[in-house]
Design an enzyme around this catalytic site. Structure first.
Site, mmCIF file in Angstrom:
data_model
loop_
_atom_site.group_PDB
_atom_site.id
_atom_site.type_symbol
_atom_site.label_atom_id
_atom_site.label_comp_id
_atom_site.label_asym_id
_atom_site.label_seq_id
_atom_site.Cartn_x
_atom_site.Cartn_y
_atom_site.Cartn_z
ATOM 1 N N ARG A 102 0.882 -1.178 0.000
ATOM 2 C CA ARG A 102 0.000 0.000 0.000
ATOM 3 C C ARG A 102 0.908 1.214 0.000
ATOM 4 N NH1 ARG A 102 -5.239 1.403 3.651
ATOM 5 N NH2 ARG A 102 -6.088 0.024 2.047
ATOM 6 N N HIS A 129 -7.571 0.833 -6.111
ATOM 7 C CA HIS A 129 -7.747 -0.008 -4.921
ATOM 8 C C HIS A 129 -8.462 -1.300 -5.345
ATOM 9 C CE1 HIS A 129 -7.901 -1.271 -0.900
ATOM 10 N NE2 HIS A 129 -8.790 -0.433 -0.367
ATOM 11 N N GLN A 132 -10.327 -3.888 -2.858
ATOM 12 C CA GLN A 132 -11.633 -3.480 -2.343
ATOM 13 C C GLN A 132 -12.744 -3.868 -3.317
ATOM 14 O OE1 GLN A 132 -12.304 -1.779 0.739
ATOM 15 N NE2 GLN A 132 -14.346 -2.499 0.194
ATOM 16 N N ASP A 217 -17.115 7.442 -1.077
ATOM 17 C CA ASP A 217 -15.847 7.309 -0.348
ATOM 18 C C ASP A 217 -15.548 8.686 0.258
ATOM 19 O OD1 ASP A 217 -13.368 6.408 0.559
ATOM 20 O OD2 ASP A 217 -12.416 6.416 -1.415
ATOM 21 N N CYS A 257 -16.160 1.866 1.092
ATOM 22 C CA CYS A 257 -15.013 1.005 1.431
ATOM 23 C C CYS A 257 -14.591 1.156 2.893
ATOM 24 C CB CYS A 257 -13.850 1.294 0.487
ATOM 25 S SG CYS A 257 -13.180 2.957 0.624
ATOM 26 N N ARG A 285 -13.558 -8.498 2.612
ATOM 27 C CA ARG A 285 -12.139 -8.290 2.287
ATOM 28 C C ARG A 285 -11.355 -9.568 2.611
ATOM 29 N NH1 ARG A 285 -10.072 -3.186 2.112
ATOM 30 N NH2 ARG A 285 -8.284 -4.293 1.247
HETATM 31 N N1 NVA Z 1 -9.842 6.798 -1.094
HETATM 32 C C1 NVA Z 1 -9.425 6.366 0.226
HETATM 33 C C2 NVA Z 1 -9.664 4.904 0.403
HETATM 34 C C3 NVA Z 1 -9.281 4.365 1.747
HETATM 35 C C4 NVA Z 1 -9.471 2.878 1.865
HETATM 36 C C5 NVA Z 1 -7.965 6.705 0.432
HETATM 37 O O1 NVA Z 1 -7.167 6.524 -0.497
HETATM 38 O O2 NVA Z 1 -7.621 7.194 1.515
HETATM 39 N N1 CP Z 2 -11.169 -0.035 2.880
HETATM 40 C C1 CP Z 2 -9.876 -0.125 3.279
HETATM 41 O O1 CP Z 2 -8.955 -0.407 2.480
HETATM 42 O O2 CP Z 2 -9.688 0.093 4.605
HETATM 43 P P1 CP Z 2 -8.310 0.265 5.389
HETATM 44 O O3 CP Z 2 -7.716 1.580 4.948
HETATM 45 O O4 CP Z 2 -8.678 0.247 6.828
HETATM 46 O O5 CP Z 2 -7.386 -0.856 5.023
#
Ligand code: NVA
Ligand code: CP
Length: 301
Positions: A102, A129, A132, A217, A257, A285
């Site tokens: 990540r 992502h 997800q 989101d 998500c 997940r």
């Molecule tokens: N769009 C959000 C998703 C988090 C799971 C982010 O990138 O922070």
């Molecule tokens: N939805 C998701 O990826 O959550 P986290 O950021 O908690 O991993």
């Protein structure tokens, strides 16, 4: 060897089979069946951004599959002190069986995959992502059957999740309406890259008519924290509340998500209401990523 950097790395047929497998793995888990296909296998998890769901689901998946995982944060590894990602990829992949990352720039994940001798999983970048989406597609399938031919509406920021929904529209065969404020549309190259019906709107009401699934989101993603105030103003008319849900089809579902900000992108009434499936979505997940890990570890040449 296969990687999972975006949904396009698997064929529509493979994705469909993976969702079916995730549903079966969920049934087995709930029934208490011991299934350890990854005994002695190791997953390296590189997290350069925060996580609750992704970390817990991948770590639990590896334990339940009989293997183990190693959590790597930039604070405690040489990655945070500037060791090149290509060098890290060669070293880490020489010791583990699969790598999850990540991070910020999507190119970093591509470089990691290029130099890795084991499968690499994108667990979120600034652009995508895909993990997800596996959980989201499983959740829709469980509640409503096939999503093929349905109308999905994305409300809010044209961000990483939105881009993965755009890819999913092609891979799973649904129509996607995207409602964003002016200036927050999804990346035009990503929209142009898919063979799917993607309709862009700058108005929520017009976009949600006929929706089978509404998804939103956060307005400010990880790395955009300093834009929070500016975005609250820009997105004020883009909250998914009951008035918005009422414009969709009667049996429409709501997904997010998570983590969510009640009172911003979604009202408490909607996310905690009867059309919301966010808790199943979060739990899935685990099951969807188990199917992914099994698939990637099986296809290693
Ligand atoms: N769009 C959000 C998703 C988090 C799971 C982010 O990138 O922070
Ligand atoms: N939805 C998701 O990826 O959550 P986290 O950021 O908690 O991993």
């Amino acid at each position: 060897m296969r990687h999972f950097l975006t949904l396009k790395d698997l064929t529509p047929f493979e994705l469909k089979a993976l969702i079916t497998r995730a549903i079966e793995l969920k049934r087995m888990h709930i029934a208490g069946e011991l299934y350890e296909p990854l005994k002695n296998k190791v997953l390296a998890m590189i997290f350069e951004k925060s996580s609750t769901r992704t970390r817990v689901s991948f770590e639990s998946a590896m334990i339940q599959f009989g293997g183990g995982s190693i959590f790597l944060s930039p604070n405690d590894t040489q990655l945070g002190r500037g060791e090149p990602i290509a060098d890290s990829a060669r070293v880490i992949s020489s010791m583990v069986d699969v790598i999850m990352i990540r991070t910020f720039e999507h190119e970093k994940v591509e470089t990691l995959a290029k130099y890795s001798s084991v499968p690499v999983i994108n667990a979120l970048t600034d652009d995508y992502h895909p993990c997800q989406l596996l959980a989201d597609m499983q959740t829709y399938q469980e509640h409503r059957g096939s999503i093929e031919g349905k109308t999905v509406v994305w409300v809010g920021d044209g961000n990483n999740m939105c881009h993965s929904y755009i890819n999913a529209a092609q891979q799973f065969g649904f129509k996607l309406n995207v409602a964003t404020p002016v200036g927050y549309e999804p990346n035009a190259d990503i929209v142009a890259s898919v063979d799917a019906e993607i309709n862009l709107f700058n108005d929520v009401n017009a976009a949600v008519s006929g929706a089978d699934l509404i998804v939103t989101d956060v307005w400010a993603s990880m790395g955009q924290e300093e834009e929070q105030r500016k975005r609250e103003q820009a997105f004020a008319a883009f909250q998914v509340n009951q008035d918005v849900m009422n414009l969709a089809n009667k049996d429409a579902l709501f997904m997010h998500c998570l983590p969510a900000h009640r009172g911003e992108e979604v009202s408490a009434e909607v996310i905690d209401g009867p059309q919301s499936v966010v808790w199943d979505e979060a739990e899935n997940r685990l099951h969807a990523q188990k199917a992914l890990l099994e698939f990637l570890c099986k296809t290693v040449s």
